[in-house]
Design a protein around this motif. Structure first.
Motif, short mmCIF file in Angstrom:
data_model
loop_
_atom_site.label_atom_id
_atom_site.label_comp_id
_atom_site.label_asym_id
_atom_site.label_seq_id
_atom_site.Cartn_x
_atom_site.Cartn_y
_atom_site.Cartn_z
N GLY A 43 76.67 50.77 53.20
CA GLY A 43 76.99 51.75 52.99
C GLY A 43 75.57 52.57 52.54
N VAL A 44 74.38 51.99 52.50
CA VAL A 44 73.24 52.54 52.50
C VAL A 44 73.00 53.42 53.81
CG1 VAL A 44 70.50 52.07 52.86
CG2 VAL A 44 71.96 50.91 51.28
N TYR A 45 73.41 53.03 55.17
CA TYR A 45 73.36 53.83 56.23
C TYR A 45 74.03 54.95 56.19
CZ TYR A 45 70.77 49.58 57.42
OH TYR A 45 69.78 48.41 57.15
N LEU A 46 75.08 54.67 55.62
CA LEU A 46 76.18 55.97 55.54
C LEU A 46 75.45 57.06 54.51
CD1 LEU A 46 78.98 57.31 55.95
CD2 LEU A 46 79.73 55.78 54.19
N PHE A 47 74.71 56.54 53.50
CA PHE A 47 74.11 57.58 52.53
C PHE A 47 72.92 58.27 53.45
CE2 PHE A 47 75.05 55.91 48.09
CZ PHE A 47 74.99 57.13 47.70
N PHE A 48 72.34 57.44 54.39
CA PHE A 48 71.12 58.11 54.93
C PHE A 48 71.85 59.24 56.02
CE2 PHE A 48 68.30 53.94 55.10
CZ PHE A 48 67.97 54.17 53.97
N ILE A 49 72.84 58.81 56.62
CA ILE A 49 73.48 59.78 57.48
C ILE A 49 73.84 60.96 56.77
CG2 ILE A 49 75.42 60.48 59.26
CD1 ILE A 49 75.22 57.13 59.96
N LEU A 50 74.61 60.79 55.84
CA LEU A 50 75.31 62.04 55.16
C LEU A 50 74.06 62.93 54.70
CD1 LEU A 50 78.10 60.27 53.11
CD2 LEU A 50 78.35 62.21 54.90
N SER A 51 72.98 62.14 54.11
CA SER A 51 71.84 62.78 53.51
C SER A 51 71.05 63.70 54.84
CB SER A 51 70.80 62.04 53.09
OG SER A 51 71.08 61.22 51.83
N GLY A 52 70.94 63.30 55.81
CA GLY A 52 70.55 64.04 56.95
C GLY A 52 71.18 65.20 57.29
N PHE A 53 72.66 65.18 57.28
CA PHE A 53 73.33 66.32 57.22
C PHE A 53 73.41 67.33 56.26
CE2 PHE A 53 77.74 68.34 56.46
CZ PHE A 53 77.86 69.01 57.39
N PHE A 54 73.29 66.85 54.93
CA PHE A 54 73.44 67.90 53.78
C PHE A 54 71.91 68.35 53.58
CE2 PHE A 54 77.05 65.35 52.17
CZ PHE A 54 78.18 66.23 52.11
N GLY A 55 70.85 67.64 54.18
CA GLY A 55 69.65 68.12 54.12
C GLY A 55 69.36 69.38 55.08
N PHE A 56 70.11 69.32 56.24
CA PHE A 56 69.91 70.54 57.18
C PHE A 56 70.98 71.41 56.64
CE2 PHE A 56 68.28 70.76 61.50
CZ PHE A 56 67.15 70.17 61.38
N CYS A 57 71.95 71.32 55.90
CA CYS A 57 72.73 72.43 55.36
C CYS A 57 72.26 73.17 54.08
CB CYS A 57 74.23 71.82 55.05
SG CYS A 57 75.16 71.23 56.36
N SER A 58 70.98 72.72 53.54
CA SER A 58 70.37 73.35 52.67
C SER A 58 70.47 74.76 52.53
CB SER A 58 69.20 72.90 51.94
OG SER A 58 68.61 73.43 51.06
N LYS A 59 70.89 75.63 51.57
CA LYS A 59 70.83 77.05 51.73
C LYS A 59 69.40 77.64 51.52
CE LYS A 59 75.37 78.23 50.08
NZ LYS A 59 76.23 78.68 48.90
N GLU A 60 68.42 77.08 50.82
CA GLU A 60 67.12 77.29 50.55
C GLU A 60 66.31 77.51 51.82
OE1 GLU A 60 68.93 75.70 46.96
OE2 GLU A 60 68.40 74.78 48.78
N LEU A 61 66.60 76.75 52.87
CA LEU A 61 65.96 76.70 53.97
C LEU A 61 66.44 77.94 54.96
CD1 LEU A 61 65.72 73.06 54.82
CD2 LEU A 61 64.10 74.34 53.80
N GLU A 62 67.28 78.53 54.47
CA GLU A 62 67.81 79.69 55.48
C GLU A 62 67.20 81.12 54.70
OE1 GLU A 62 69.95 79.33 57.77
OE2 GLU A 62 70.21 77.37 57.51
N ASN A 63 66.22 80.97 53.88
CA ASN A 63 65.43 82.08 53.26
C ASN A 63 64.66 82.73 54.08
OD1 ASN A 63 63.77 83.84 51.50
ND2 ASN A 63 64.41 82.45 49.88
N GLU A 64 64.55 83.99 54.24
CA GLU A 64 63.89 84.65 55.08
C GLU A 64 62.28 84.44 54.79
OE1 GLU A 64 64.92 88.76 55.31
OE2 GLU A 64 66.79 88.43 56.18
N ASP A 65 61.65 84.20 53.44
CA ASP A 65 60.53 83.92 53.08
C ASP A 65 60.59 82.30 53.23
OD1 ASP A 65 58.33 83.38 51.85
OD2 ASP A 65 58.66 84.57 50.26
N ARG A 66 60.03 81.88 54.24
CA ARG A 66 60.03 80.58 54.74
C ARG A 66 59.07 79.66 53.55
NH1 ARG A 66 58.21 79.91 60.33
NH2 ARG A 66 60.21 80.72 60.98
N LYS A 67 58.07 80.03 53.16
CA LYS A 67 57.27 79.43 52.17
C LYS A 67 58.10 79.30 50.54
CE LYS A 67 52.73 80.46 53.84
NZ LYS A 67 51.34 81.12 53.55
N ARG A 68 58.72 80.36 50.55
CA ARG A 68 59.39 80.41 49.15
C ARG A 68 60.72 79.39 49.25
NH1 ARG A 68 58.55 83.69 45.21
NH2 ARG A 68 57.44 85.09 46.36
N GLY A 69 61.29 79.63 50.44
CA GLY A 69 62.19 78.72 50.82
C GLY A 69 62.01 77.16 50.64
#
Length: 333
Positions: A43-69
């Protein structure tokens, strides 16, 4: 962020799987039950994969101000992951240094700073105590991935790029894991990249192609190794994630239950290990039946998770939200 009851349930299943693996070990189960409960460790590896997906879905990283995001992203992740981890380390520090006075000597001379600096798995130790205390070996890996997410988000922009990155990290892991003593967290990053591959496959409508690739890799790995390796299993997990993404729950009460369980998934993941260590200490002095271990394991984990969630995680998440709100207000001004 994509909200899917199916993915939430998989995260809950992953943490329960890890819990059952450790519980089964303490209970001394044998035969089929042992094999089933031992499989939960993956299940650890399932956690890893899901974390990879959710990490890339983060709204903060869509901020136009990259540093603030990036700043908002790091604050949110830090207040989510680190408070309970450090609470667990402080608990063990007090327990082993001042109560039991049984902490072993770290031959490297680093000792407790290993855990406070999140380098326990970066530098080898001759005793497992200094590498994987209370099953915290994965926390440094999670932190390493989250540190790199903003950079990956900027330069990995397609499924093809994600596949190339996964291939490079997989080869690095294949040739170095178990052979190179230092830098172990790096050798697990390819599992997170599978989650990023899913992110782009979903975005580009190429999930079918990704499933075919996963099946081919898994079958090839099984044929060569004659067993279900962690990497082959991770490919099957990725297929499972793709299938689960569209699952929705219409019943509001059931959805609330899933939400609560999901909010406790990380809490269970870390807290139960301290309970299992406690059971091991008791067993070293007094014999415990399987039923006693079962009752203590489940009961203390539930109580410990409730306390950890309400005394550590929720208060710290509120502080993190205040910081985020302040940063957002400053950006609007």
């Amino acid at each position: 962020m994509i909200r899917s009851a199916g993915l939430q349930m998989l995260r809950v299943i992953a943490c329960i799987g890890v819990f059952l693996c450790h519980l089964g070990s303490q209970m001394g189960v044998e035969g089929t039950a042992e094999k089933i409960m031992d499989f939960g460790a993956r299940g650890v590896y399932l956690f890893f994969i899901l974390s990879g997906f959710f990490g890339f879905c983060s709204k903060e990283l869509e901020n136009e101000d990259r540093k603030r995001g990036c700043l908002c992203y790091y604050i949110k992740r830090a207040f989510k992951i680190l408070p309970l981890y450090y609470a667990l380390i402080l608990y063990n520090l007090v327990l082993y240094e001042f109560i039991l006075k049984s902490a072993p000597i770290d031959s490297s001379g680093i000792g407790w700073p290993r855990y406070f600096l999140l380098i326990s798995t970066w530098i080898p130790a001759d005793k497992n105590f200094w590498v994987n205390l209370c099953s915290t070996w994965t926390v440094g890996i999670f932190v390493l991935f989250y540190l790199f997410v903003p950079l990956l988000k900027r330069y990995v922009v397609s499924l093809k790029g994600a596949v190339v990155l996964w291939g490079g990290l997989y080869l690095l892991s294949y040739f170095c894991l178990g052979k190179v003593d230092y830098g172990m967290p790096v050798f697990y990053l390819h599992y997170f990249i599978l989650g990023i591959m899913f992110y782009f496959a979903n975005k580009e409508g190429k999930e079918r192609e990704l499933v075919i690739g996963c099946i081919a890799f898994a079958l090839g790995s099984i044929a060569i190794n004659r067993t279900l390796t962690h990497n082959a299993c991770s490919m099957l997990f990725l297929i499972l994630i793709i299938m689960a993404k569209e699952i929705r729950i219409e019943n509001e009460r059931l959805q609330r239950i899933v939400n609560v369980m999901d909010s406790y998934s990380y809490t269970i993941y870390l807290t139960h290990a301290a309970v299992m260590d406690g059971i091991e200490m008791i067993k070293n002095r007094y014999p415990l039946s399987m039923n006693a271990v079962l009752i203590i394991g489940i009961g203390c984990t539930v109580a410990g998770c409730f306390a950890a969630r309400h005394l550590v995680e929720i208060p710290m998440e509120k502080i993190g939200k205040k910081y985020l709100l302040r940063i957002r207000k400053e950006s609007e001004d």
